[in-house]
Design a protein around this motif. Structure first.
Motif, PDB file in Angstrom:
ATOM      1  N   ALA A  22       0.842  -1.298   0.065  1.00  0.00           N
ATOM      2  CA  ALA A  22      -0.083   0.047   0.056  1.00  0.00           C
ATOM      3  C   ALA A  22       0.681   1.393   0.085  1.00  0.00           C
ATOM      4  CB  ALA A  22      -0.905  -0.050   1.130  1.00  0.00           C
ATOM      5  N   GLU A  23       1.805   1.040   0.792  1.00  0.00           N
ATOM      6  CA  GLU A  23       2.682   2.387   0.856  1.00  0.00           C
ATOM      7  C   GLU A  23       3.719   2.802  -0.556  1.00  0.00           C
ATOM      8  OE1 GLU A  23       6.862   4.122   3.442  1.00  0.00           O
ATOM      9  OE2 GLU A  23       5.347   2.416   4.339  1.00  0.00           O
ATOM     10  N   ALA A  24       4.108   1.366  -1.174  1.00  0.00           N
ATOM     11  CA  ALA A  24       4.672   1.556  -2.459  1.00  0.00           C
ATOM     12  C   ALA A  24       3.784   2.116  -3.615  1.00  0.00           C
ATOM     13  CB  ALA A  24       5.157   0.450  -2.994  1.00  0.00           C
ATOM     14  N   LEU A  25       2.356   2.090  -3.297  1.00  0.00           N
ATOM     15  CA  LEU A  25       1.365   2.196  -4.564  1.00  0.00           C
ATOM     16  C   LEU A  25       0.731   3.722  -4.061  1.00  0.00           C
ATOM     17  CD1 LEU A  25      -0.447  -1.003  -5.094  1.00  0.00           C
ATOM     18  CD2 LEU A  25       1.174  -0.195  -6.579  1.00  0.00           C
ATOM     19  N   ALA A  26       0.786   4.103  -2.771  1.00  0.00           N
ATOM     20  CA  ALA A  26       0.356   5.533  -2.524  1.00  0.00           C
ATOM     21  C   ALA A  26       1.061   6.533  -3.249  1.00  0.00           C
ATOM     22  CB  ALA A  26       0.399   5.751  -1.180  1.00  0.00           C
ATOM     23  N   PRO A  27       0.381   7.540  -3.453  1.00  0.00           N
ATOM     24  CA  PRO A  27       1.077   8.899  -4.110  1.00  0.00           C
ATOM     25  C   PRO A  27       1.915   9.628  -3.346  1.00  0.00           C
ATOM     26  CG  PRO A  27      -1.306   9.109  -4.081  1.00  0.00           C
ATOM     27  CD  PRO A  27      -0.926   7.804  -3.587  1.00  0.00           C
ATOM     28  N   GLU A  28       2.807  10.299  -3.550  1.00  0.00           N
ATOM     29  CA  GLU A  28       3.481  11.082  -2.700  1.00  0.00           C
ATOM     30  C   GLU A  28       2.685  12.200  -1.906  1.00  0.00           C
ATOM     31  OE1 GLU A  28       6.776  10.809  -1.469  1.00  0.00           O
ATOM     32  OE2 GLU A  28       6.984   9.061  -2.986  1.00  0.00           O
ATOM     33  N   GLY A  29       3.136  12.617  -0.808  1.00  0.00           N
ATOM     34  CA  GLY A  29       2.069  13.608  -0.099  1.00  0.00           C
ATOM     35  C   GLY A  29       1.412  13.295   1.086  1.00  0.00           C
ATOM     36  N   GLY A  30       0.350  13.895   1.319  1.00  0.00           N
ATOM     37  CA  GLY A  30      -0.511  13.633   2.393  1.00  0.00           C
ATOM     38  C   GLY A  30      -1.249  12.275   2.539  1.00  0.00           C
ATOM     39  N   VAL A  31      -1.417  11.634   1.291  1.00  0.00           N
ATOM     40  CA  VAL A  31      -2.062  10.355   1.213  1.00  0.00           C
ATOM     41  C   VAL A  31      -0.999   9.403   1.591  1.00  0.00           C
ATOM     42  CG1 VAL A  31      -2.914   8.731  -0.229  1.00  0.00           C
ATOM     43  CG2 VAL A  31      -3.452  11.161  -0.872  1.00  0.00           C
ATOM     44  N   LYS A  32       0.244   9.598   1.174  1.00  0.00           N
ATOM     45  CA  LYS A  32       1.365   8.640   1.716  1.00  0.00           C
ATOM     46  C   LYS A  32       1.495   8.557   3.246  1.00  0.00           C
ATOM     47  CE  LYS A  32       5.146   6.408  -0.015  1.00  0.00           C
ATOM     48  NZ  LYS A  32       5.704   6.300  -1.494  1.00  0.00           N
ATOM     49  N   LYS A  33       1.383   9.821   3.894  1.00  0.00           N
ATOM     50  CA  LYS A  33       1.551   9.838   5.371  1.00  0.00           C
ATOM     51  C   LYS A  33       0.426   9.299   6.018  1.00  0.00           C
ATOM     52  CE  LYS A  33       4.426  14.022   5.438  1.00  0.00           C
ATOM     53  NZ  LYS A  33       4.317  15.417   5.940  1.00  0.00           N
ATOM     54  N   VAL A  34      -1.000   9.505   5.318  1.00  0.00           N
ATOM     55  CA  VAL A  34      -2.019   8.767   6.025  1.00  0.00           C
ATOM     56  C   VAL A  34      -2.076   7.104   5.979  1.00  0.00           C
ATOM     57  CG1 VAL A  34      -4.677   8.418   5.700  1.00  0.00           C
ATOM     58  CG2 VAL A  34      -3.549  10.799   5.410  1.00  0.00           C
ATOM     59  N   CYS A  35      -1.673   6.899   4.638  1.00  0.00           N
ATOM     60  CA  CYS A  35      -1.473   5.336   4.139  1.00  0.00           C
ATOM     61  C   CYS A  35      -0.293   4.829   5.218  1.00  0.00           C
ATOM     62  CB  CYS A  35      -0.896   5.211   2.933  1.00  0.00           C
ATOM     63  SG  CYS A  35      -0.739   3.357   2.665  1.00  0.00           S
ATOM     64  N   ARG A  36       0.675   5.366   5.583  1.00  0.00           N
ATOM     65  CA  ARG A  36       1.635   4.993   6.601  1.00  0.00           C
ATOM     66  C   ARG A  36       1.002   4.836   8.002  1.00  0.00           C
ATOM     67  NH1 ARG A  36       6.986   8.458   5.250  1.00  0.00           N
ATOM     68  NH2 ARG A  36       7.485   7.237   3.432  1.00  0.00           N
ATOM     69  N   LEU A  37       0.082   5.870   8.378  1.00  0.00           N
ATOM     70  CA  LEU A  37      -0.390   5.864   9.651  1.00  0.00           C
ATOM     71  C   LEU A  37      -1.388   4.941   9.671  1.00  0.00           C
ATOM     72  CD1 LEU A  37      -0.823   7.214  12.241  1.00  0.00           C
ATOM     73  CD2 LEU A  37      -2.604   8.733  11.132  1.00  0.00           C
ATOM     74  N   ALA A  38      -2.064   4.407   8.914  1.00  0.00           N
ATOM     75  CA  ALA A  38      -3.073   3.280   8.849  1.00  0.00           C
ATOM     76  C   ALA A  38      -2.619   2.090   8.980  1.00  0.00           C
ATOM     77  CB  ALA A  38      -4.124   3.491   7.803  1.00  0.00           C
ATOM     78  N   GLY A  39      -1.341   1.924   8.068  1.00  0.00           N
ATOM     79  CA  GLY A  39      -0.902   0.608   7.813  1.00  0.00           C
ATOM     80  C   GLY A  39       0.004   0.512   9.269  1.00  0.00           C
ATOM     81  N   GLY A  40       0.538   1.445   9.967  1.00  0.00           N
ATOM     82  CA  GLY A  40       1.153   1.291  10.872  1.00  0.00           C
ATOM     83  C   GLY A  40       0.339   0.677  12.250  1.00  0.00           C
ATOM     84  N   LEU A  41      -0.880   1.499  12.288  1.00  0.00           N
ATOM     85  CA  LEU A  41      -1.997   1.140  13.258  1.00  0.00           C
ATOM     86  C   LEU A  41      -2.570  -0.647  12.864  1.00  0.00           C
ATOM     87  CD1 LEU A  41      -4.159   4.532  13.499  1.00  0.00           C
ATOM     88  CD2 LEU A  41      -2.500   3.230  15.124  1.00  0.00           C
ATOM     89  N   ALA A  42      -2.535  -0.923  11.632  1.00  0.00           N
ATOM     90  CA  ALA A  42      -2.953  -2.262  11.379  1.00  0.00           C
ATOM     91  C   ALA A  42      -2.125  -3.133  11.696  1.00  0.00           C
ATOM     92  CB  ALA A  42      -3.343  -2.222   9.712  1.00  0.00           C
ATOM     93  N   LEU A  43      -0.694  -2.724  11.663  1.00  0.00           N
ATOM     94  CA  LEU A  43       0.349  -3.712  11.970  1.00  0.00           C
ATOM     95  C   LEU A  43       0.429  -3.898  13.349  1.00  0.00           C
ATOM     96  CD1 LEU A  43       2.812  -5.284  10.676  1.00  0.00           C
ATOM     97  CD2 LEU A  43       4.194  -3.274  10.819  1.00  0.00           C
TER      98      LEU A  43
END
Length: 164
Positions: A22-43
């Motif tokens: 998901a992080e690799a497919l997410a575009p740069e910027g705010g979306v990638k930061k939200v994706c990292r946060l959501a992914g970290g919580l899921a992990l």
């Protein structure tokens, strides 16, 4: 035991792979930061989820109750063993006392004392068995002594005469 650990490890690994994808497919910027946060919580949820399930309260309560019950049963068994040991020592010491008193009366005998409990739960001599050689007078003296000093009535005294 290995089944739950393997399942947990596979869950964490799968969550990490999905997060990386998901992080690799997410575009740069705010979306990638939200994706990292959501992914970290899921992990985090994947890593800690099984522990939370174990600590749901009922399983932990059951485990603690089981330990408590086992501890109480061990404690009770040790208390009973201590009481039996205590009575054995008292019986042996009282038997030695009876043999000493018999010697003072001029007779040699072996004695066995059995203890019981009185109304207050206090151990007391209950029965006395003496084995030896004696005259009727010596036996009567010993019988009277056991009744007066140990509180064992004549009906709970037994004598086995052994010829020398």
């Amino acid at each position: 035991m290995m089944g739950p650990v393997r399942s947990w490890l596979l869950g964490v690994t799968a969550a990490a792979l999905v997060l990386a994808l998901a992080e690799a497919l997410a575009p740069e910027g705010g979306v990638k930061k939200v994706c990292r946060l959501a992914g970290g919580l899921a992990l985090l949820l994947a890593a800690v989820g099984p522990v939370v399930n174990i600590l749901d309260g009922s399983a932990l309560t059951q485990a603690v109750e089981g330990w408590k019950n086992r501890s109480q049963s061990y404690e009770q068994a040790l208390e009973e063993q201590k009481d039996r040991f205590y009575l054995t020592i008292i019986e042996e010491e009282t038997a030695a006392y009876v043999m000493d008193k018999a010697r003072e009366l001029g007779l040699e005998c072996a004695a066995e004392v059995t203890y019981g409990y009185d109304e207050d739960g206090v151990p007391c001599p209950w029965e006395v068995t003496a084995r030896g050689a004696w005259t009727e007078g010596q036996r009567a003296q010993l019988e009277r002594l056991l009744e007066e000093e140990l509180g064992v009535p004549a009906r709970r005294q037994s004598y086995e005469e052994i010829q020398p």
